[in-house]
Design a protein around this motif. Structure first.
Motif, PDB file in Angstrom:
ATOM      1  N   ARG A  92       0.833  -1.207   0.000  1.00 47.15           N
ATOM      2  CA  ARG A  92       0.000   0.000   0.000  1.00 47.15           C
ATOM      3  C   ARG A  92       0.867   1.255   0.000  1.00 47.15           C
ATOM      4  NH1 ARG A  92      -2.977  -2.672   4.301  1.00 47.15           N
ATOM      5  NH2 ARG A  92      -4.802  -3.757   3.452  1.00 47.15           N
ATOM      6  N   LYS A  93       1.950   1.181   0.765  1.00 47.06           N
ATOM      7  CA  LYS A  93       2.851   2.323   0.804  1.00 47.06           C
ATOM      8  C   LYS A  93       3.445   2.598  -0.579  1.00 47.06           C
ATOM      9  CE  LYS A  93       6.862   4.040   3.365  1.00 47.06           C
ATOM     10  NZ  LYS A  93       7.862   3.694   4.392  1.00 47.06           N
ATOM     11  N   GLY A  94       3.876   1.497  -1.254  1.00 46.09           N
ATOM     12  CA  GLY A  94       4.408   1.665  -2.603  1.00 46.09           C
ATOM     13  C   GLY A  94       3.353   2.180  -3.577  1.00 46.09           C
ATOM     14  N   ASP A  95       2.121   1.641  -3.440  1.00 40.89           N
ATOM     15  CA  ASP A  95       1.038   2.120  -4.313  1.00 40.89           C
ATOM     16  C   ASP A  95       0.747   3.592  -4.070  1.00 40.89           C
ATOM     17  OD1 ASP A  95       0.885  -0.421  -5.289  1.00 40.89           O
ATOM     18  OD2 ASP A  95      -0.815  -1.026  -4.026  1.00 40.89           O
ATOM     19  N   ARG A  96       0.756   3.977  -2.798  1.00 38.77           N
ATOM     20  CA  ARG A  96       0.516   5.391  -2.499  1.00 38.77           C
ATOM     21  C   ARG A  96       1.606   6.275  -3.096  1.00 38.77           C
ATOM     22  NH1 ARG A  96      -1.147   3.491   2.655  1.00 38.77           N
ATOM     23  NH2 ARG A  96       0.900   3.973   3.539  1.00 38.77           N
ATOM     24  N   MET A  97       2.851   5.818  -2.969  1.00 29.15           N
ATOM     25  CA  MET A  97       3.939   6.608  -3.539  1.00 29.15           C
ATOM     26  C   MET A  97       3.823   6.678  -5.054  1.00 29.15           C
ATOM     27  SD  MET A  97       5.734   7.843  -1.108  1.00 29.15           S
ATOM     28  CE  MET A  97       7.170   8.370  -2.016  1.00 29.15           C
ATOM     29  N   ALA A  98       3.443   5.536  -5.677  1.00 29.20           N
ATOM     30  CA  ALA A  98       3.290   5.533  -7.136  1.00 29.20           C
ATOM     31  C   ALA A  98       2.164   6.480  -7.557  1.00 29.20           C
ATOM     32  CB  ALA A  98       3.008   4.109  -7.624  1.00 29.20           C
ATOM     33  N   PHE A 100       1.144   8.991  -5.880  1.00 34.77           N
ATOM     34  CA  PHE A 100       1.595  10.354  -5.605  1.00 34.77           C
ATOM     35  C   PHE A 100       2.459  10.884  -6.754  1.00 34.77           C
ATOM     36  CE2 PHE A 100       5.155  12.904  -3.937  1.00 34.77           C
ATOM     37  CZ  PHE A 100       4.452  14.042  -3.572  1.00 34.77           C
ATOM     38  N   TYR A 101       3.419  10.046  -7.202  1.00 32.30           N
ATOM     39  CA  TYR A 101       4.293  10.507  -8.288  1.00 32.30           C
ATOM     40  C   TYR A 101       3.521  10.650  -9.596  1.00 32.30           C
ATOM     41  CZ  TYR A 101       8.217   9.690  -5.150  1.00 32.30           C
ATOM     42  OH  TYR A 101       9.089   9.743  -4.099  1.00 32.30           O
ATOM     43  N   GLU A 102       2.560   9.731  -9.820  1.00 31.15           N
ATOM     44  CA  GLU A 102       1.744   9.847 -11.023  1.00 31.15           C
ATOM     45  C   GLU A 102       0.919  11.137 -10.995  1.00 31.15           C
ATOM     46  OE1 GLU A 102       0.330   8.830 -14.704  1.00 31.15           O
ATOM     47  OE2 GLU A 102       1.893   7.830 -13.523  1.00 31.15           O
ATOM     48  N   LEU A 103       0.339  11.403  -9.832  1.00 32.21           N
ATOM     49  CA  LEU A 103      -0.438  12.635  -9.685  1.00 32.21           C
ATOM     50  C   LEU A 103       0.445  13.866  -9.847  1.00 32.21           C
ATOM     51  CD1 LEU A 103      -3.151  13.973  -8.961  1.00 32.21           C
ATOM     52  CD2 LEU A 103      -2.510  13.783  -6.559  1.00 32.21           C
ATOM     53  N   ARG A 104       1.655  13.766  -9.329  1.00 32.20           N
ATOM     54  CA  ARG A 104       2.561  14.907  -9.460  1.00 32.20           C
ATOM     55  C   ARG A 104       2.945  15.132 -10.922  1.00 32.20           C
ATOM     56  NH1 ARG A 104       8.115  14.979  -6.147  1.00 32.20           N
ATOM     57  NH2 ARG A 104       8.676  13.504  -7.778  1.00 32.20           N
ATOM     58  N   ARG A 105       3.190  14.022 -11.644  1.00 34.10           N
ATOM     59  CA  ARG A 105       3.504  14.182 -13.071  1.00 34.10           C
ATOM     60  C   ARG A 105       2.315  14.774 -13.832  1.00 34.10           C
ATOM     61  NH1 ARG A 105       6.369   9.269 -12.244  1.00 34.10           N
ATOM     62  NH2 ARG A 105       4.536   8.043 -12.810  1.00 34.10           N
ATOM     63  N   ARG A 430      15.531  10.081  -9.527  1.00 32.20           N
ATOM     64  CA  ARG A 430      15.217   9.114 -10.587  1.00 32.20           C
ATOM     65  C   ARG A 430      14.162   9.670 -11.536  1.00 32.20           C
ATOM     66  NH1 ARG A 430      11.588   5.296 -11.638  1.00 32.20           N
ATOM     67  NH2 ARG A 430      10.402   5.770  -9.749  1.00 32.20           N
ATOM     68  N   LEU A 431      13.152  10.356 -10.952  1.00 32.98           N
ATOM     69  CA  LEU A 431      12.107  10.929 -11.802  1.00 32.98           C
ATOM     70  C   LEU A 431      12.637  12.078 -12.652  1.00 32.98           C
ATOM     71  CD1 LEU A 431       9.107  10.943  -9.313  1.00 32.98           C
ATOM     72  CD2 LEU A 431       9.382   9.505 -11.318  1.00 32.98           C
ATOM     73  N   LYS A 432      13.571  12.830 -12.086  1.00 35.66           N
ATOM     74  CA  LYS A 432      14.138  13.938 -12.861  1.00 35.66           C
ATOM     75  C   LYS A 432      14.866  13.436 -14.099  1.00 35.66           C
ATOM     76  CE  LYS A 432      14.706  17.463  -9.295  1.00 35.66           C
ATOM     77  NZ  LYS A 432      15.683  18.249  -8.496  1.00 35.66           N
TER      78      LYS A 432
END
Length: 530
Positions: A92-98, A100-105, A430-432
Motif C-alpha cells: 500500500r505504501k508503494g502504491d501510495r507513492m506511485a 503520488f508521483y503519477e499525480l505529481r507528473r 530518478r524521476l528527474k
C-alpha cells in the motif's frame, strides 16, 4: 511432650533457686515434625507452586519445540499473518507513492500546459505578435467591409427592382380603377332608377296600410269606451255594497266592545270585593296573633323571674357553705407551693453541681484528646516527610527512565525520517532523469509559428492575407532575417531577373514556410551587387 528441670554439677534442690535451674522441653520426633511443618507451611506451599510452575514450563517448552515446525500451528499462522500484513502495508505504501508521483507528473503536465497557454496568450497580445494579431483583425475587417459593400450593392439593386415593380403595379392599378369607376357609374345609375320605382310603390302601399289601421283603431276605441262605461257602473254598485257591509261590521264591533266593557267592570267589582274580604281576615288574624304574643311574653317574664329567685337562693346557700372549705384549700395550696419550690431549688442545685462536674470531666477528656491528636499529627508529619523523600527518589528514577525511553523513540523516529527523506530524494532524482523538459522555443520560431497559425486562419476564413504578409516581411526586414542576396538582388520584386523569371514577395511568402529564411530566387549571382 514434657518439661524437666536440670541441675548443674554441685547444685542441689536445697541450695538452688528455681531461677538458677535449667529448664528443658522434651518432645518426640513426630510432634516436632508437626510443629516444624506448621511453621514452614508457607515455604512448603511456595515450593509446591514452584514445582507446578516448573512442570508447566517444561510442558510448554516441550509443546513449543514439538509444534515449531508445524505449518498450521497458532504461532506460525500468527507469524504468516504478520508477514502478510507487513507485505500489504509495504505494498500500500508503494502504491501510495506511485499514485503520488503519477499525480505529481499529471499536475506538472497540466501546469506546463496552462503556463504554455498563458505565455501564448501573453505573447500574442504583446510585441511583434500583437502586430500579427492586428493584421489578422485588419484582414477580417477588410473582408467584412467587402462583404458589407457587396451587401449594400445587392440591397440597392433589390430596392431599385422593387421600386420598378411597385411603379408598374401602381400604373396598372390606376388603369383598372378608372375602368372600374366608369362601369360602376353606369351600374349605379340603373340601380338608382330601380330603387326610385320600388320606393314609390312602397310609399303607396304604406299609405293604404295606415288608412286601414286608422279605421281599425277608431272602431277599437269605441268598443273600449263602451266597456269602460259598463265597468264604471259595476264599480259604483260594488262600492255601495261595500259601504253597507262595512257599516254593519262597525255596528257589530261596537256592540261587542260594549259587552266586553260590562264584563270587565263586573269582574273588577268581584275582585275588589274579594280583596276587601281578605283584608278583613288579615286584620282579625293579626289582632289574634298580637294577643297571643303578649300573653306568651308575660308567661316568659314570669318564668324568668321565678328562675332568678331560685338561683339567688341556691347561690347564697353555696356561698355560706364554701367559705370554710376555701380557707382550708388556700392553706393547703400554700403549703404545697412551698414544698414544690423547695424541691425545685434542691433539684436545681444538684443539677448545677452535676453540670460543673461534667464540664470538668469534658475538659479533661478534651485535653487528653488534643494531646493524642497532636501526637498523631506529629507522627503523620514524620511519615509524610519520609514518604516525600521516598516519592521524590522514585519519581526521579522514573523520570530518568522515561526521558531515556523518549530519547530512544526520538532517535528511532529520526532515523526513520532520514531513511524516508533519502528514499524520497532518490526517487525525485530518478524521476528527474526520466522527466522530459519542455524546451522553450526561440522568439523568431515562436513568431513564425504564430504567423503560420494566423495565415492558416485567414485562408480558412477567406480573408485577405496581404496585411499579415506585410507584417511578416516588416519583421524580417527589422531583424535582418532576409538573406543579403535577396536584399541586394536587382531584379527582385516585380522586375525580371536575368533568367527571365518573376519573383513576387507575396507569392514567395506563400510558397515557402515563414520559418525558412533562404532566398529561392534563381537569379544569376553575377547580378548581385558587391
Amino acid at each position: 511432650m514434657e518439661s524437666r528441670w536440670y541441675l548443674f554439677p554441685g547444685q542441689t534442690l536445697e541450695n538452688t533457686k528455681i531461677s538458677e535451674r535449667s529448664h528443658a522441653l522434651h518432645i518426640t520426633q513426630t510432634e516436632w515434625g508437626k510443629i516444624t511443618g506448621h511453621l514452614d507451611r508457607n515455604r512448603l506451599i511456595q515450593e509446591a507452586i514452584d514445582r507446578e510452575a516448573t512442570h508447566k514450563r517444561y510442558l510448554d517448552d516441550g509443546s513449543k519445540s514439538m509444534i515449531k515446525n508445524w505449518e498450521n500451528s497458532l504461532e506460525n499462522i500468527r507469524k504468516r499473518k504478520e508477514e502478510e500484513r507487513s507485505r500489504l502495508i509495504e505494498q500500500r505504501k508503494g502504491d501510495r507513492m506511485a499514485r503520488f508521483y503519477e499525480l505529481r507528473r499529471e499536475q506538472e503536465r497540466i501546469r506546463n500546459e496552462y503556463v504554455a497557454k498563458v505565455k501564448h496568450d501573453i505573447y500574442i497580445d504583446s510585441g511583434n505578435a500583437r502586430q500579427l494579431t492586428g493584421a489578422y483583425v485588419e484582414a477580417e475587417a477588410m473582408y467584412e467591409r467587402e462583404r458589407q459593400t457587396e451587401l449594400q450593392k445587392k440591397i440597392k439593386q433589390h430596392e431599385a427592382q422593387e421600386e420598378a415593380k411597385w411603379a408598374q403595379k401602381v400604373k396598372e392599378g390606376a388603369e383598372e380603377e378608372a375602368k372600374g369607376k366608369q362601369e360602376g357609374a353606369e351600374k349605379e345609375k340603373v340601380r338608382k332608377a330601380e330603387f326610385s320605382k320600388k320606393l314609390l310603390d312602397q310609399i303607396e302601399e304604406n299609405a293604404r296600410e295606415k288608412a286601414a289601421e286608422r279605421e281599425k283603431q277608431i272602431e277599437k276605441e269605441n268598443i273600449d269606451l263602451i266597456k269602460a262605461q259598463r265597468e264604471q257602473d259595476c264599480l259604483k254598485k260594488l262600492e255601495i255594497l261595500e259601504r253597507k257591509k262595512k257599516t254593519e261590521n262597525l255596528k257589530k264591533e261596537r256592540q261587542k266592545q260594549i259587552e266586553d266593557i260590562r264584563k270587565r267592570r263586573i269582574q273588577a267589582e268581584q275582585k275588589q270585593k274579594e280583596l276587601d274580604e281578605v283584608i278583613q281576615i288579615y286584620k282579625e288574624a293579626k289582632f289574634n296573633i298580637d294577643c297571643m304574643k303578649k300573653a306568651r311574653e308575660k308567661e316568659l317574664r314570669d318564668q324568668q323571674v321565678a328562675r332568678r329567685d331560685a338561683i339567688a337562693k341556691k347561690v347564697m346557700a353555696i356561698k355560706e357553705s364554701n367559705e370554710a372549705a376555701e380557707e382550708a384549700a388556700i392553706k393547703e395550696a400554700i403549703a404545697e407551693r412551698d414544698a414544690t419550690e423547695e424541691a425545685q431549688r434542691r433539684a436545681k442545685q444538684e443539677k448545677l453541681e452535676k453540670m460543673r462536674k461534667e464540664r470538668l470531666e469534658d475538659r479533661q477528656k478534651f485535653i487528653e484528646k488534643e494531646k493524642h491528636r497532636q501526637y498523631e499529627e506529629d507522627e503523620l508529619k514524620k511519615w509524610g516527610m519520609l514518604n516525600r523523600y521516598k516519592v521524590d527518589e522514585v519519581m526521579k528514577k522514573y523520570d530518568e527512565q522515561k526521558k531515556k525511553a523518549h530519547w530512544k523513540k526520538i532517535l528511532a523516529y529520526r532515523k526513520t525520517l532520514l531513511d524516508q527523506m533519502a528514499q524520497n530524494k532518490a526517487e525525485i532524482e530518478r524521476l528527474k532523469k526520466f522527466d522530459s523538459r519542455i524546451e522553450e522555443p526561440t522568439e523568431d520560431a515562436q513568431f513564425f509559428e504564430y504567423a503560420d497559425e494566423v495565415l492558416e486562419l485567414a485562408q480558412k476564413g477567406g480573408f485577405p492575407t496581404h496585411p499579415i504578409e506585410r507584417v511578416i516581411l516588416d519583421y524580417k526586414k527589422r531583424f535582418n532575417l532576409i538573406p543579403e542576396q535577396l536584399i541586394e538582388c536587382e531584379e527582385y520584386g516585380t522586375k525580371k531577373c536575368k533568367n527571365n523569371e518573376k519573383v513576387s514577395p507575396v507569392k514567395e511568402l506563400l510558397k515557402k514556410s515563414v520559418k525558412k529564411q533562404m532566398c529561392r530566387c534563381r537569379c544569376d549571382s553575377r547580378t548581385i551587387k558587391k
